[in-house]
Design an enzyme around this catalytic site. Structure first.
Site, PDB file in Angstrom:
ATOM      1  N   HIS A  38       0.596  -1.113   0.165  1.00  0.00           N
ATOM      2  CA  HIS A  38      -0.246   0.187  -0.441  1.00  0.00           C
ATOM      3  C   HIS A  38       1.355   1.217   0.407  1.00  0.00           C
ATOM      4  CE1 HIS A  38      -2.191  -3.021   2.250  1.00  0.00           C
ATOM      5  NE2 HIS A  38      -3.259  -2.582   1.536  1.00  0.00           N
ATOM      6  N   GLY A 148      -3.223  -1.423  -7.079  1.00  0.00           N
ATOM      7  CA  GLY A 148      -1.596  -2.706  -7.352  1.00  0.00           C
ATOM      8  C   GLY A 148      -2.094  -3.374  -8.330  1.00  0.00           C
TER       9      GLY A 148
HETATM   10  P1  AMP Z   1      -6.715  -3.862  -0.698  1.00  0.00           P
HETATM   11  O1  AMP Z   1      -6.146  -2.549   0.755  1.00  0.00           O
HETATM   12  O2  AMP Z   1      -5.882  -5.171  -0.535  1.00  0.00           O
HETATM   13  O3  AMP Z   1      -7.768  -3.591  -1.351  1.00  0.00           O
HETATM   14  O4  AMP Z   1      -5.607  -3.578  -1.583  1.00  0.00           O
HETATM   15  C1  AMP Z   1      -5.229  -1.959  -1.658  1.00  0.00           C
HETATM   16  C2  AMP Z   1      -4.507  -1.895  -2.665  1.00  0.00           C
HETATM   17  O5  AMP Z   1      -3.259  -1.898  -2.514  1.00  0.00           O
HETATM   18  C3  AMP Z   1      -5.462  -2.421  -3.744  1.00  0.00           C
HETATM   19  O6  AMP Z   1      -4.750  -1.218  -5.358  1.00  0.00           O
HETATM   20  C4  AMP Z   1      -4.326  -3.828  -3.866  1.00  0.00           C
HETATM   21  O7  AMP Z   1      -3.941  -3.609  -5.140  1.00  0.00           O
HETATM   22  C5  AMP Z   1      -3.146  -2.543  -3.544  1.00  0.00           C
HETATM   23  N1  AMP Z   1      -1.850  -3.778  -2.810  1.00  0.00           N
HETATM   24  C6  AMP Z   1      -1.895  -5.047  -1.986  1.00  0.00           C
HETATM   25  N2  AMP Z   1      -1.238  -5.404  -2.085  1.00  0.00           N
HETATM   26  C7  AMP Z   1      -0.333  -4.855  -3.066  1.00  0.00           C
HETATM   27  C8  AMP Z   1       1.529  -5.373  -2.605  1.00  0.00           C
HETATM   28  N3  AMP Z   1       1.545  -6.239  -2.215  1.00  0.00           N
HETATM   29  N4  AMP Z   1       1.874  -5.102  -3.787  1.00  0.00           N
HETATM   30  C9  AMP Z   1       1.514  -3.760  -4.902  1.00  0.00           C
HETATM   31  N5  AMP Z   1      -0.160  -3.090  -4.538  1.00  0.00           N
HETATM   32  C10 AMP Z   1      -0.428  -3.541  -3.766  1.00  0.00           C
END
Ligand code: AMP
Length: 277
Positions: A38, A148
């Site tokens: 994030h 991401g």
């Molecule tokens: P989430 O909180 O898991 O819904 O993710 C929020 C944002 O963070 C989304 O755009 C995800 O794709 C991105 N994200 C989550 N994990 C990763 C990672 N390991 N590397 C890059 N972006 C990430």
């Protein structure tokens, strides 16, 4: 950091004040339990000279009835401390009632792109995600929004809805941040048992191996079968999918240009990953 805003009105006031100063704005939508993945999205906004708003909202409409909504980690104070240290400008932490007041009746459905992969494995997931992302984009009206590549299908769905609904925002895809052993960072990794944590990096290792062989001209079908066998032997549970698809249309592919997509269970944790071919 300016602080935490909880209402749409406060968010709009903050963004309007930045606009009066001539600043550009980036939005980073998250569900909290923040990690370095994030924070890389925050940095992508900061490095472009933008004011960065991070939304933290565990969106109930993107979880199925038997999914992990109740178990999803919630740690707002720790998240806000991480965001402050990273240089983010504001956290938008709305309550469920702010996002979905009584009588809320509209959903955003992106057809086609959501029929396969996580869309097939998690009915309703992308409709809930697309609805909340559309709302967040319209609430904040940023210049850019960062997503991401770890959630590659989500990134394609967001690109499509922004195009189809004429939302004036640039969508920026950011590379997957991984542990040293290749495991993609995820808020759900903390729930892995020590044995499952030790087994987890195999997923990315196998995927990189398959991708390299397909890129060299080997037929994917036997490679994918062998990889499924190796996952089962290492203690993985069901593999929701392990498939080669076109990077943008997500149509099944047999050769490059393609991306290899996987979702597989380890205990009660569902891991997803994708790699370029
Ligand atoms: P989430 O909180 O898991 O819904 O993710 C929020 C944002 O963070 C989304 O755009 C995800 O794709 C991105 N994200 C989550 N994990 C990763 C990672 N390991 N590397 C890059 N972006 C990430």
């Amino acid at each position: 950091m300016t602080g935490i805003v909880r209402s749409i009105a406060e968010l709009r006031g903050l963004v309007a004040a930045w606009r009066r100063e001539g600043a550009g704005v980036a939005l980073v939508p998250t569900m909290g339990a923040l990690h370095a993945g994030h924070l890389s999205l925050v940095e992508a906004g900061l490095s472009r000279g933008l004011r960065v708003v991070v939304s933290i909202f565990v969106n109930p409409t993107q979880f199925g009835p038997n999914e992990d909504l109740a178990k999803y980690p919630r740690q707002e104070a720790a998240d806000v401390a991480l965001l402050s240290a990273a240089g983010a400008h504001a956290a938008f932490c709305p309550a469920v009632g702010e996002m979905y007041p009584a009588g809320h009746a509209t959903r955003v459905d992106v057809k086609g792109l959501t029929d396969c992969l996580c869309g097939a494995a998690r009915p309703g997931h992308f409709s809930g995600m697309a609805t909340v992302v559309t709302k967040l984009l319209l609430q904040c009206l940023p210049d850019m929004a960062m997503f991401g590549e770890k959630d590659w299908q989500q990134l394609q769905v967001v690109r499509r809805l922004v195009r189809d609904l004429d939302i004036p925002v640039a969508i920026v895809g950011c590379p997957t941040v991984r542990e040293a052993d290749g495991l993609a960072l995820s808020s759900r990794n903390a729930r892995l048992s020590p044995a499952h944590r030790a087994a987890a990096p195999l997923l990315n290792r196998l995927m990189r191996d398959v991708a390299a062989k397909v890129a060299a001209g080997v037929s994917p079908t036997p490679l994918l079968e062998a990889a499924r066998g190796a996952l089962a032997a290492a203690g993985f549970g069901p593999v929701d999918y392990l498939e080669l698809r076109h990077p943008e249309t997500l149509a099944l592919a047999e050769a490059a240009p393609a991306r290899l997509f996987a979702a597989a269970w380890l205990g009660d944790v569902r891991l997803i990953d994708n790699v370029a071919v």
